[in-house]
Design a protein around this motif. Structure first.
Motif, PDB file in Angstrom:
ATOM      1  N   THR A  51       0.820  -1.209   0.000  1.00  0.00           N
ATOM      2  CA  THR A  51       0.000   0.000   0.000  1.00  0.00           C
ATOM      3  C   THR A  51       0.860   1.267   0.000  1.00  0.00           C
ATOM      4  OG1 THR A  51      -1.634  -1.238   1.243  1.00  0.00           O
ATOM      5  CG2 THR A  51      -1.958   1.120   1.136  1.00  0.00           C
ATOM      6  N   ALA A  52       1.942   1.252   0.769  1.00  0.00           N
ATOM      7  CA  ALA A  52       2.800   2.445   0.864  1.00  0.00           C
ATOM      8  C   ALA A  52       3.408   2.777  -0.490  1.00  0.00           C
ATOM      9  CB  ALA A  52       3.906   2.196   1.892  1.00  0.00           C
ATOM     10  N   ARG A  53       3.814   1.738  -1.200  1.00  0.00           N
ATOM     11  CA  ARG A  53       4.438   1.992  -2.502  1.00  0.00           C
ATOM     12  C   ARG A  53       3.398   2.448  -3.529  1.00  0.00           C
ATOM     13  NH1 ARG A  53       8.290  -2.565  -4.675  1.00  0.00           N
ATOM     14  NH2 ARG A  53       6.445  -3.293  -5.723  1.00  0.00           N
ATOM     15  N   ILE A  54       2.194   1.874  -3.417  1.00  0.00           N
ATOM     16  CA  ILE A  54       1.125   2.300  -4.336  1.00  0.00           C
ATOM     17  C   ILE A  54       0.810   3.772  -4.105  1.00  0.00           C
ATOM     18  CG2 ILE A  54      -1.327   1.983  -4.893  1.00  0.00           C
ATOM     19  CD1 ILE A  54      -0.947  -1.005  -4.183  1.00  0.00           C
ATOM     20  N   ARG A  55       0.723   4.130  -2.844  1.00  0.00           N
ATOM     21  CA  ARG A  55       0.422   5.535  -2.535  1.00  0.00           C
ATOM     22  C   ARG A  55       1.539   6.445  -3.052  1.00  0.00           C
ATOM     23  NH1 ARG A  55      -1.754   9.411   0.741  1.00  0.00           N
ATOM     24  NH2 ARG A  55      -3.420   8.152   1.589  1.00  0.00           N
ATOM     25  N   ALA A  56       2.781   6.050  -2.802  1.00  0.00           N
ATOM     26  CA  ALA A  56       3.910   6.876  -3.245  1.00  0.00           C
ATOM     27  C   ALA A  56       3.878   7.057  -4.756  1.00  0.00           C
ATOM     28  CB  ALA A  56       5.222   6.217  -2.809  1.00  0.00           C
ATOM     29  N   LYS A  57       3.616   5.963  -5.436  1.00  0.00           N
ATOM     30  CA  LYS A  57       3.581   6.017  -6.895  1.00  0.00           C
ATOM     31  C   LYS A  57       2.414   6.887  -7.379  1.00  0.00           C
ATOM     32  CE  LYS A  57       4.122   4.626 -11.207  1.00  0.00           C
ATOM     33  NZ  LYS A  57       5.286   4.952 -12.005  1.00  0.00           N
ATOM     34  N   ALA A  58       1.278   6.751  -6.701  1.00  0.00           N
ATOM     35  CA  ALA A  58       0.093   7.521  -7.088  1.00  0.00           C
ATOM     36  C   ALA A  58       0.334   9.009  -6.865  1.00  0.00           C
ATOM     37  CB  ALA A  58      -1.116   7.037  -6.290  1.00  0.00           C
ATOM     38  N   ALA A 112      -3.595  13.567  -4.715  1.00  0.00           N
ATOM     39  CA  ALA A 112      -2.821  14.683  -4.162  1.00  0.00           C
ATOM     40  C   ALA A 112      -1.953  14.172  -3.017  1.00  0.00           C
ATOM     41  CB  ALA A 112      -3.786  15.749  -3.651  1.00  0.00           C
ATOM     42  N   PRO A 113      -0.753  14.755  -2.858  1.00  0.00           N
ATOM     43  CA  PRO A 113       0.096  14.310  -1.743  1.00  0.00           C
ATOM     44  C   PRO A 113      -0.617  14.465  -0.407  1.00  0.00           C
ATOM     45  CG  PRO A 113       1.327  15.713  -3.246  1.00  0.00           C
ATOM     46  CD  PRO A 113      -0.098  15.768  -3.685  1.00  0.00           C
ATOM     47  N   GLY A 114      -0.564  13.421   0.373  1.00  0.00           N
ATOM     48  CA  GLY A 114      -1.178  13.464   1.702  1.00  0.00           C
ATOM     49  C   GLY A 114      -2.682  13.296   1.692  1.00  0.00           C
ATOM     50  N   ALA A 115      -3.270  13.006   0.538  1.00  0.00           N
ATOM     51  CA  ALA A 115      -4.731  12.827   0.463  1.00  0.00           C
ATOM     52  C   ALA A 115      -5.171  11.717   1.407  1.00  0.00           C
ATOM     53  CB  ALA A 115      -5.144  12.486  -0.966  1.00  0.00           C
ATOM     54  N   VAL A 116      -6.309  11.979   2.066  1.00  0.00           N
ATOM     55  CA  VAL A 116      -6.799  10.981   3.022  1.00  0.00           C
ATOM     56  C   VAL A 116      -7.593   9.913   2.267  1.00  0.00           C
ATOM     57  CG1 VAL A 116      -8.216  10.604   5.088  1.00  0.00           C
ATOM     58  CG2 VAL A 116      -6.932  12.743   4.806  1.00  0.00           C
ATOM     59  N   VAL A 144      -6.670   3.076  -1.636  1.00  0.00           N
ATOM     60  CA  VAL A 144      -5.306   3.212  -2.175  1.00  0.00           C
ATOM     61  C   VAL A 144      -4.986   1.997  -3.045  1.00  0.00           C
ATOM     62  CG1 VAL A 144      -2.851   3.326  -1.584  1.00  0.00           C
ATOM     63  CG2 VAL A 144      -4.523   4.583  -0.209  1.00  0.00           C
ATOM     64  N   ASN A 145      -5.319   0.829  -2.552  1.00  0.00           N
ATOM     65  CA  ASN A 145      -5.029  -0.381  -3.319  1.00  0.00           C
ATOM     66  C   ASN A 145      -5.743  -0.392  -4.667  1.00  0.00           C
ATOM     67  OD1 ASN A 145      -3.363  -1.378  -1.353  1.00  0.00           O
ATOM     68  ND2 ASN A 145      -4.936  -2.632  -0.368  1.00  0.00           N
ATOM     69  N   ARG A 146      -6.938   0.151  -4.670  1.00  0.00           N
ATOM     70  CA  ARG A 146      -7.698   0.151  -5.931  1.00  0.00           C
ATOM     71  C   ARG A 146      -7.073   1.056  -6.989  1.00  0.00           C
ATOM     72  NH1 ARG A 146     -12.297  -2.385  -6.261  1.00  0.00           N
ATOM     73  NH2 ARG A 146     -12.828  -1.238  -8.144  1.00  0.00           N
ATOM     74  N   LEU A 147      -6.125   1.860  -6.571  1.00  0.00           N
ATOM     75  CA  LEU A 147      -5.467   2.738  -7.550  1.00  0.00           C
ATOM     76  C   LEU A 147      -4.677   1.936  -8.591  1.00  0.00           C
ATOM     77  CD1 LEU A 147      -4.143   5.541  -5.151  1.00  0.00           C
ATOM     78  CD2 LEU A 147      -6.042   5.700  -6.777  1.00  0.00           C
ATOM     79  N   ILE A 148      -4.421   0.678  -8.298  1.00  0.00           N
ATOM     80  CA  ILE A 148      -3.673  -0.131  -9.280  1.00  0.00           C
ATOM     81  C   ILE A 148      -4.483  -0.300 -10.561  1.00  0.00           C
ATOM     82  CG2 ILE A 148      -2.333  -1.392  -7.553  1.00  0.00           C
ATOM     83  CD1 ILE A 148      -4.217  -3.786  -8.064  1.00  0.00           C
ATOM     84  N   PHE A 149      -5.782  -0.039 -10.473  1.00  0.00           N
ATOM     85  CA  PHE A 149      -6.606  -0.158 -11.674  1.00  0.00           C
ATOM     86  C   PHE A 149      -6.677   1.141 -12.469  1.00  0.00           C
ATOM     87  CE2 PHE A 149      -8.384  -3.604  -9.018  1.00  0.00           C
ATOM     88  CZ  PHE A 149      -8.152  -4.658  -9.884  1.00  0.00           C
ATOM     89  N   GLU A 150      -5.956   2.153 -12.002  1.00  0.00           N
ATOM     90  CA  GLU A 150      -5.957   3.419 -12.735  1.00  0.00           C
ATOM     91  C   GLU A 150      -5.027   3.320 -13.942  1.00  0.00           C
ATOM     92  OE1 GLU A 150      -7.912   6.069 -12.102  1.00  0.00           O
ATOM     93  OE2 GLU A 150      -8.830   4.725 -10.627  1.00  0.00           O
ATOM     94  N   ALA A 151      -5.379   4.066 -14.987  1.00  0.00           N
ATOM     95  CA  ALA A 151      -4.578   4.022 -16.220  1.00  0.00           C
ATOM     96  C   ALA A 151      -3.160   4.513 -15.966  1.00  0.00           C
ATOM     97  CB  ALA A 151      -5.236   4.878 -17.285  1.00  0.00           C
ATOM     98  N   GLY A 152      -2.200   3.839 -16.537  1.00  0.00           N
ATOM     99  CA  GLY A 152      -0.810   4.260 -16.462  1.00  0.00           C
ATOM    100  C   GLY A 152      -0.150   3.984 -15.134  1.00  0.00           C
ATOM    101  N   PHE A 153      -0.802   3.188 -14.305  1.00  0.00           N
ATOM    102  CA  PHE A 153      -0.255   2.949 -12.976  1.00  0.00           C
ATOM    103  C   PHE A 153       0.542   1.645 -12.929  1.00  0.00           C
ATOM    104  CE2 PHE A 153      -0.144   1.842  -8.576  1.00  0.00           C
ATOM    105  CZ  PHE A 153      -0.035   3.047  -7.931  1.00  0.00           C
ATOM    106  N   SER A 154       1.765   1.716 -12.411  1.00  0.00           N
ATOM    107  CA  SER A 154       2.535   0.495 -12.203  1.00  0.00           C
ATOM    108  C   SER A 154       3.536   0.730 -11.097  1.00  0.00           C
ATOM    109  CB  SER A 154       3.288   0.091 -13.471  1.00  0.00           C
ATOM    110  OG  SER A 154       4.120  -1.004 -13.187  1.00  0.00           O
TER     111      SER A 154
END
Lengths: 104, 649
Positions: B419-426, B433-437, B443-453
């Motif tokens: 999760t920490a790495r996903i957040r950092a990458k996002a 946005a940095p520090g977004a709650v 956060v984990n679901r962000l892996i399904f966002e376009a261009g995310f790896s």
């Protein structure tokens, strides 16, 4: 050719010395001989056997089964190499005749 | 009428056979001694060879001939089903597939190399064992047959283990020495030609009992000839005919149980049924308006029959998902080798059925998910050992019905999402946005966002930032959704929830203004009347439904409906996953069978509608895309909240 056999007695019963040649022609006399000994404990002396054919093997197996049915002792003593190898080529051993076959 | 190219028929059959072959090979890798699997692979090859030659695929037939020869040695127990053989056989299978697709573009030398690899794989020593049971005719001795000579001849063929047996032993007085009372059971080792075994009995074959069976390496149990089937077939005939008979048997069984129909015909049938459903709806409407009981009765009968026909037709389009799962075994097998990771694929629920259109579109998303699980999720052996796990990871692929949906789960016992790495990458890529709650799950679901790896390195498998967003798009395009669960150190579970069919659904017809819309009934939880006091209180649109607050949106506003709203508006509460939302409509018209028609390309960008349907009166009703509406409602709610907060500030 003359086929000689001897018959004596021992503690285990009547000893019947099997002929040297137990081929096709010897089968019927062997069956008759064994029939004459029926009811007695017998020991087949196989030490002199030089030739053993399928027919005589069948007679010996049948005799072993008959003796077992009639609760009489039936054993094979001092089987010669020829006797043993004669059984082996048919997939048998002296022990198999006395035990395995009877156990079927 | 559609004319069918015979070559296409062969290609279809070949695809099935190649799949059977691949499954058998993969199973054989785990169970190398399984004779059924060897036979299955051999049968597939044999049928392919025969069909290939018949349909003019000579290159295929010639290649399979050599392939089959190699595998025949395994079948005869003359070669082991080693890992090398399986690997070469899998390559050979791929080569056959390429030859079938386009033989002209296939490099012939590649085929030679594969055949050489196959030959090398089967050249190792292996002890074959033939089990022979025979019983000579009773009068064999009288006819001059000497079993001793026969047995000697058998011994000359190879190392022999002979056991003589008899059935009941007659008393010595009843024995006729001229008759034969014996039978024999033999085991012969070494490279013995079974035909040579039969030749031993050439002159007495007609009257005797003889069975010759191959037994796998490692010895066989002693078999009594007495136990041999009394009417054993001629051994040579049995051996010569075995592949044909087995293959034919399978084919006949298949023919009896199933019928191969081109998919286009099923699509046409579905279209016709769809039109029939629409016509039936029109009939029902007219029957009701005429107030004629006889007409209403007939209309009801036709409605019942149409509904039944619809279900039956949809049933013909349902395909077990196992057909799809089977493909992934090879994928996992190959990826395991590429990545140097030991992965055991466990599949369950293969019998779960889905519409064939859904199955076809599911393949790519599942490939992406499996690749990601194996590349990112599952650790290397050393890392697994350090975490107290076994060297071999488990990847579970399961399918199950859940109401009107099918849930397909891909679960691994790997490291779980970081999760920490996903957040950092996002944050770094501006996705959030940095520090977004955000909740951990969000956060984990962000892996399904376009261009995310988050992959540290780009591999041939993943890490290029494409794939997971495609998965999401495809699943949503199928009117499905994705659930994601991950536990650090224990693994990740991705669940795809999909509708059973895309063709016809039960819908709830509603009116908003002068327009009519259909809401998929599976998504509808309940319908209530809109309370008069319901409003945008403090900028938030919520309904109190038995103590629970449910956000709602007015479809009149969304669709810019003209005219006055009905006095007594209704709220249709729909759900998508865990989220519920109320859709305010003017009138609930009722249930209807909804034949889904895709929107034109011009309208395909519309997110609010997933399609359209034709109503009984010939007018068109748009089908609401519940999932997108729920998402839209959430965003609307958030923006309103922000506005209110902004004004308040």
């Amino acid at each position: 050719m003359a086929r000689k056999s001897t018959k004596t007695t021992s503690a285990d019963g009547t000893v019947y010395a099997l002929p040297q040649v137990l081929d096709l022609k010897a089968a019927t006399p062997l069956a008759e001989k064994l029939m004459s000994l029926r009811g007695q404990n017998i020991v087949l002396d196989a030490s002199k056997v030089e030739r053993l054919g399928t027919q005589c093997v069948q007679i010996l197996i049948a005799a072993a089964a008959t003796w077992k049915d009639e609760m009489a002792a039936f054993s094979i003593a001092e089987p010669s190499d020829s006797f043993t190898s004669g059984l082996q080529v048919l997939g048998l051993t002296p022990q198999a005749i006395l035990e395995k076959e009877l156990a079927q | 009428m559609t004319s069918i190219d015979p070559a296409d028929t062969f290609r279809q059959e070949a695809a099935d056979l190649l799949e059977i072959l691949e499954q058998s090979l993969l199973d054989l890798e785990r169970r190398p001694g399984d004779e059924d699997l060897v036979s299955s692979a051999f049968r597939a090859l044999h049928t392919l060879k025969g069909s290939g030659a018949m349909f003019g695929f000579t290159a295929v037939s010639a290649f399979i001939h050599d392939f089959e020869t190699a595998f025949d040695k395994v079948r005869k127990g003359e070669a082991p089903a080693s890992g090398e053989l399986i690997a070469a056989a899998l390559q050979a299978k791929d080569h056959v597939a390429a030859l079938i697709t386009d033989a002209a573009s296939v490099d012939a030398s590649a085929g030679s190399e594969i055949l050489a690899a196959l030959a090398a794989a089967i050249s190792g020593p292996c002890e074959p064992v033939w089990r022979v049971n025979f019983r000579l005719p009773e009068n064999a001795l009288m006819l001059g047959t000497n079993p001793v000579l026969l047995l000697d001849e058998m011994r000359s063929l190879g190392p022999c283990n002979i056991v003589s047996r008899s059935e009941a032993v007659a008393p010595v007085g009843d024995i006729d020495p001229d008759y034969l009372y014996r039978a024999w059971a033999l085991e012969i080792g070494g490279p013995v030609d079974p035909l040579a075994i039969e030749d031993v009995f050439l002159f007495i074959r007609d009257d005797m009992e003889l069975t010759i069976e191959r037994s796998g390496g490692g010895g066989v149990e002693n078999a009594a000839a007495d136990e041999a089937p009394p009417q054993a077939a001629t051994a040579s005939e049995a051996l010569r005919r075995e592949p044909e008979r087995e293959a034919a048997g399978v084919a006949q069984k298949d023919k009896a149980a199933t019928l191969r129909v081109p998919a286009e015909r099923l699509d046409e049938l579905m279209d016709r049924v769809g039109e029939l459903v629409i016509a039936q709806a029109r009939l029902s409407q007219i029957a009701v308006s005429r107030h004629d009981p006889a007409l209403v009765s007939i209309a009801e009968d036709i409605e019942r029959l149409t509904s039944s026909l619809r279900d039956t037709t949809m049933g013909t389009r349902m395909v077990p998902i196992g057909t799809l799962f089977g493909r992934f075994r090879r994928l996992v097998h190959d990826l395991s080798q590429d990545l140097g990771k030991q992965v055991n694929l466990v599949t369950t629920g293969e019998e779960t059925e889905l519409d064939k259109t859904v199955i076809e579109q599911l393949a790519d998303p599942l490939v992406h998910l499996i690749r990601n699980a194996m590349d990112h999720g599952i650790e290397q052996s050393e890392e697994r050992r350090a975490s107290g796990k076994g060297d071999t990871a488990t990847l579970r692929l399961s399918a199950a019905h859940r109401g009107a949906e099918v849930a397909i789960t891909i679960a691994d016992d790997g490291a779980g999402l970081d999760t920490a790495r996903i957040r950092a990458k996002a944050e770094a890529s501006g996705v959030i946005a940095p520090g977004a709650v955000l909740a951990e799950a969000d956060v984990n679901r962000l892996i399904f966002e376009a261009g995310f790896s988050t992959s540290q390195s780009v591999t041939s498998l993943s890490g290029r930032g494409v794939g997971m967003d495609v998965v999401k798009r495809t699943i949503e395009g199928l009117r499905g959704s994705i659930d994601l669960a991950s536990e650090p150190g224990h693994g990740t579970e991705v669940t795809l929830r999909l509708p059973l069919t895309l063709a016809i659904i039960d819908g709830l017809l509603v009116r908003v203004g002068s327009g009519r819309y259909t809401i998929p009934l599976a998504a509808v939880e309940e319908c209530i009347e809109l309370p008069k006091n319901a409003g945008e209180m403090r900028g938030r649109s919520f309904l109190d439904v038995r103590g629970e607050l449910v956000p709602f949106m007015r479809l009149r506003d969304l669709f810019h409906a003209e005219g006055e709203a009905d006095v007594y508006q209704k709220v249709v509460i729909v759900s998508s996953g865990q989220i519920r939302i109320g859709l305010v409509v003017d009138q609930i018209i009722g249930n209807n069978q909804t034949v889904i028609k895709q929107l034109s390309r011009l309208h395909s960008s519309l997110k609010t509608f997933s399609g359209a349907t034709i109503l009984g009166d010939g007018t068109v009703a748009l089908i609401l895309d519940v999932m997108n509406l729920v998402g839209f409602g959430q965003k609307l709610e958030e923006s309103r909240r922000d506005d209110v907060l902004g004004r308040a500030a």
